[in-house]
Design an enzyme around this catalytic site. Structure first.
Site, PDB file in Angstrom:
ATOM      1  CB  SER A  82      -0.951  -0.045   1.198  1.00 35.31           C
ATOM      2  OG  SER A  82      -1.929   0.962   1.115  1.00 35.31           O
ATOM      3  CG  ASP A 296      -3.113   4.213  -1.070  1.00 36.40           C
ATOM      4  OD1 ASP A 296      -3.784   3.913  -2.072  1.00 36.40           O
ATOM      5  OD2 ASP A 296      -2.989   3.456  -0.096  1.00 36.40           O
TER       6      ASP A 296
END
Length: 571
Positions: A82, A296
């Site tokens: 992530s 992100d």
């Protein structure tokens, strides 16, 4: 029926085929647990420095295979860390619904990842393995753009292939939400390729824009959107979608796609922008006043921002709380139009907003003033998602920009029938358009998980519908100043909370001390909670001014230190 297995050398395996046992032992020996490494299952999986993760990915491949056999459904496994730095990697597991791994399997994931030897590993597997039928089951394997991805992919595929009756399907480089969507679609027996994801998003977005009062042409010249792709997979995929959208009056520019030499999540991305509140790399004075968004690293969260002046490195942030508020306003408005003139026996849609205690108090007050039901859950997307599923329309977002909207199946069935009914009438065309807008939202938003790309498209459609600038949106309410601190403690488990982490029940006396400090400040609010990964207690404080928020946070941190701490510094 589960199979049992004795692995003592004097005994033959019980009920587990020798072929299966041999296959597992031969592959398991290639992926020993690194010495001193103790992986721990977090909110959505495992993350660590990439070189440590070969054994973890191999074992999570096995877990996904066992889960696929257990459910007789398609399971997904995503290789990503992530918003972490590029040298890290990790794994997220996708259940048949498209949501996260069932919480009751998380302890098994921890045990599997930490099994010290192949024999221990087989003993754990024997407790979960199911007889496979004639039909093979599949595990979809995706990864982001990290350079460590290919080697971890091979370990994952070997783990999946070590369980007889399960097939690994490499679906390539994807965003995390794309994989969640594909798993969900696969188990609903609908088209589930990456192209189908893009097509659903583009078609539902165009439908929503076409339903703007006055049509799409009324928004000709709607100003530019510039997106920071975090030098990750999201920017890459947004460029593909941009070609499919081909919309009049929209100028979409994608920066930090990873193709220009930038480093994943380094000075870029939603996590950096939301926490640091500074201009990401590749943005500057040329962007003053322009609407900007930041994804992100694996595109499962997003925030908006503007650059206020040419001399400023700071930004004006529009975070997940305001994204949630924008969506809630739009949905409430469409429901209000739709329900005009309906009788009391018609469907009663229950709409709810789900937040954590970290949501800014001003956002919670604003939503309540709109007459929307707001509930809190403990920190973590899995808790928010589960609670949102209890509503006909459940909306959840964290301030970091991770969230989505869930629509119940009974409500969607009613909505489709209502649309058909209204189509046959001369009257009620505004109601019909409201119903069509809600149906378009249900298809545009990714109901499996937070999705930055679908979320950005929905924001753009709603802003166009309402003819709002980002500045008008940002002025919905003004955040209360806040401050977060960490206090090092001997044992974080000494703190036990209740009421969605807003109240401490152990140790005795600490909540009363926190209340006494909080009462000193106008609009004061403060809570503490133990970290999930380290021996620290997290402190969150809000007050009328930043100085008061800082002071409240420090005074409560001192209370924590007095009750539990090491007498060490706060951070």
């Amino acid at each position: 029926m589960p199979l049992s297995l004795s692995l003592q050398k004097n005994f033959a395996p019980s009920k587990m085929e020798e072929e299966q046992r041999s296959l597992l032992l031969s592959t398991a020996s290639r992926f020993p647990l690194p010495e001193g490494f103790k992986p721990s299952y977090g909110t959505s999986g495992f993350r660590a420095e990439a070189s440590l993760l070969q054994s973890t990915l191999y074992r999570m491949g096995i877990l996904c295979a066992l889960r696929a056999l257990k459910t007789q459904s398609v399971i997904g496994i995503m290789i990503t860390a992530s918003h972490n730095q590029v040298s890290d990697n990790g794994v997220k597991i996708v259940d048949p619904s498209g949501g996260m791994l069932s919480q009751d399997w998380e302890p098994f994931a921890d045990a599997l990842a930490n099994a010290p030897t192949p024999d221990h590993l087989l003993r754990l597997i024997s407790e979960k393995i199911e007889r496979c039928g004639e039909k093979k089951v599949e595990v979809l394997v995706g990864r982001d753009t990290r350079p460590s991805g290919p080697s971890l992919l091979e370990a994952t595929k070997l783990g999946i292939g070590s369980i007889i009756g399960v097939v690994a399907i490499d679906v390539g480089i994807l965003t995390t939400p794309q994989l969640h969507w594909m798993v969900r679609a696969s188990n609903c027996s609908t088209r589930a390729a990456e192209f189908d994801y893009f097509e659903q998003l583009s078609m539902s977005f165009r439908s929503l824009v076409d339903l703007i009062p006055g049509g799409a042409e009324s928004n000709e010249g709607f100003d530019k959107l510039v997106v920071d792709g975090a030098n990750g997979v999201g920017g890459e995929k947004l460029l593909v979608l941009k070609e499919m959208l081909n919309l009049k009056g929209v100028e979409l520019e994608v920066r930090n796609t990873g193709n220009g030499g930038g480093v994943l999540n380094e000075g870029v991305g939603a996590d950096f922008v939301q926490k640091e509140k500074v201009v990401p790399s590749g943005f500057g004075s040329q962007d003053v006043g322009i609407r900007c968004a930041s994804l992100d690293g694996d595109a499962d969260r997003f925030v908006y921002f503007t650059v206020p002046s040419k001399d400023s490195t700071k930004i004006e942030l529009v975070d997940g709380d305001k994204i949630l508020s924008l969506f809630a306003i739009f949905i409430q408005e469409q429901l209000s139009i739709l329900m005009k003139g309906t009788d009391e026996n018609d469907y009663h849609c229950r709409i709810g907003v789900v937040q954590t205690a970290y949501a800014n108090g001003a956002s919670t007050d604003y939503l309540k003033q709109l007459g929307i039901e707001v509930v809190l859950t403990p920190t973590g997307v899995k808790y928010l998602h589960e609670k949102a599923s209890h509503y006909d329309i459940g909306i959840y977002f964290e301030a970091n920009g991770h969230g989505t909207i869930l629509f119940s199946e009974p409500f969607l069935h009613w909505l489709e029938a209502k649309t058909d009914e209204l189509s046959s009438r001369a009257q009620g065309q505004e109601q019909r358009k409201a119903a069509l807008r809600l149906l378009a939202v249900s298809k545009l938003i990714n109901q499996a998980i937070g999705d930055a790309i679908s979320g950005v498209l929905l924001v753009e459609a709603v802003l166009r519908h309402k003819e709002w600038s980002i500045h008008r949106w940002s002025e919905l309410y003004h955040d209360l100043p806040s401050k977060q601190l960490k206090v090092k403690v001997v044992d974080r488990t000494a703190v036990v909370t209740a009421n969605s982490e807003t109240e401490v029940v152990k140790p005795p006396g600490i909540q009363e001390a926190i209340n006494a400090e909080t009462a000193k400040y106008p609009k004061g609010r403060c809570f503490i909670r133990p970290s999930g990964t380290e021996d620290v207690i997290r402190v969150y404080a809000e007050a009328s001014t930043q100085d008061e928020a800082n002071s409240l946070a420090n005074s409560v941190a001192n209370v924590v230190d007095k009750f539990l701490g090491l007498g060490s510094s706060k951070s």
